[in-house]
Structures are given as structure tokens and as C-alpha cells.
Design a protein around this motif. Sequence first.
Motif, PDB file in Angstrom:
ATOM      1  N   GLU A  82      28.195 -73.300  34.107  1.00  0.00           N
ATOM      2  CA  GLU A  82      27.002 -74.161  33.654  1.00  0.00           C
ATOM      3  C   GLU A  82      26.611 -75.483  34.519  1.00  0.00           C
ATOM      4  N   TRP A  83      27.756 -76.124  34.585  1.00  0.00           N
ATOM      5  CA  TRP A  83      27.716 -77.318  35.484  1.00  0.00           C
ATOM      6  C   TRP A  83      27.138 -76.919  36.851  1.00  0.00           C
ATOM      7  N   LYS A 118      25.023 -66.136  32.767  1.00  0.00           N
ATOM      8  CA  LYS A 118      23.699 -66.325  33.535  1.00  0.00           C
ATOM      9  C   LYS A 118      22.623 -66.283  32.614  1.00  0.00           C
ATOM     10  N   ALA A 119      22.576 -65.475  31.912  1.00  0.00           N
ATOM     11  CA  ALA A 119      21.388 -65.114  30.797  1.00  0.00           C
ATOM     12  C   ALA A 119      21.474 -66.083  29.683  1.00  0.00           C
ATOM     13  N   GLN A 120      22.778 -66.576  29.146  1.00  0.00           N
ATOM     14  CA  GLN A 120      22.824 -67.768  28.269  1.00  0.00           C
ATOM     15  C   GLN A 120      22.285 -69.102  28.891  1.00  0.00           C
ATOM     16  N   ASP A 127      13.967 -75.037  31.939  1.00  0.00           N
ATOM     17  CA  ASP A 127      13.408 -75.949  32.970  1.00  0.00           C
ATOM     18  C   ASP A 127      14.344 -75.668  34.176  1.00  0.00           C
ATOM     19  N   ASN A 128      15.047 -74.480  34.266  1.00  0.00           N
ATOM     20  CA  ASN A 128      16.146 -74.577  35.435  1.00  0.00           C
ATOM     21  C   ASN A 128      15.258 -73.838  36.672  1.00  0.00           C
ATOM     22  N   ILE A 129      16.127 -73.759  37.871  1.00  0.00           N
ATOM     23  CA  ILE A 129      15.242 -73.862  38.885  1.00  0.00           C
ATOM     24  C   ILE A 129      15.459 -72.644  39.708  1.00  0.00           C
ATOM     25  N   ILE A 130      16.114 -71.376  39.118  1.00  0.00           N
ATOM     26  CA  ILE A 130      16.362 -70.304  39.787  1.00  0.00           C
ATOM     27  C   ILE A 130      15.246 -69.458  40.401  1.00  0.00           C
ATOM     28  N   ASP A 131      14.146 -69.788  40.056  1.00  0.00           N
ATOM     29  CA  ASP A 131      12.855 -69.116  40.784  1.00  0.00           C
ATOM     30  C   ASP A 131      12.754 -69.794  42.086  1.00  0.00           C
TER      31      ASP A 131
END
Length: 147
Positions: A82-83, A118-120, A127-131
Amino acid sequence: MTDLLTKSAINNFELVKEFRSARIYASGEHKAVICELLLDYIPIEEFKTVFHDISKIVESGDFEKFIFDKRSLRAFHQPTMEWYFIYWKKEMLSHGVTKHRKILPDEKWFEKMVQIAKAQILENYPDNIIDQLDIQYCQSVEDAIIR
């Protein structure tokens, strides 16, 4: 570099820092940093120390790719992932590192744990930056360098 990495893969990569748990390599030519984990489990504080040093290396150069060789791991720790996923990758994006290549252990349960975690994380941090990242899983360092 260890036997895991062939001679052709290490061309133009320099060992920048070595820890008990990891080695960090960098190449200006490839605009890449490699983190090769060496132990089957790395406590979160030691993991953060290694990755803070990687941050310093990235800040001081012109890098766009991070290759994370986790093949030595035999334990999965959700808070560490997570970190790494939420905070560290966001910092790397701010320095222009958009390509992330990961080499997982061969154990299928480890890959499944990564998918579940990852799904969790994506659910808990909308608001993550994965995209904004190009994340690919590779079979070898050689593959990760060219992709």
C-alpha cells in the motif's frame, strides 16, 4: 549484479547502492532504475529506507522507468504494498517515472495476493494515479529493460 541478470542486461547499468535486503542499479542510457530484492521478506521500515534512497537517485537523474525485481520474496505484506503503491509511486510520477516493470516470484499464490491487494488499494484510494502509469509484469530483467 547477481546470476539472475545476464551480462547483456547489465550493460550500461551501474550498481549505485547495496543494502542487506536489496541492490539498486541505474542507467542513464536506459533511463531506468532497477531494484533487486535479495531476501524472502523485508520489514516495512527497511523497505522504506531502500525506496527513499531510490527516490534520491531518481531525483538526481533523468529516469522514466523503474524495474522492480521481487523474485526473492516469499512473503507478502499488504501495508508495504500500500505504501509503495499509493505514496512512493506518486512521488516517482512527480519526477517523471511513468513506466513500472515488475518481476514477481514464480509462486502463483504471490501473484494472486498482488491482484487482491491491488483491487483493495484501488477501492480504498479512488484518487490513485494508476491511470497515469504504464505498469507491466515481466518474466526477466532483460524483458523489463526492453519493454
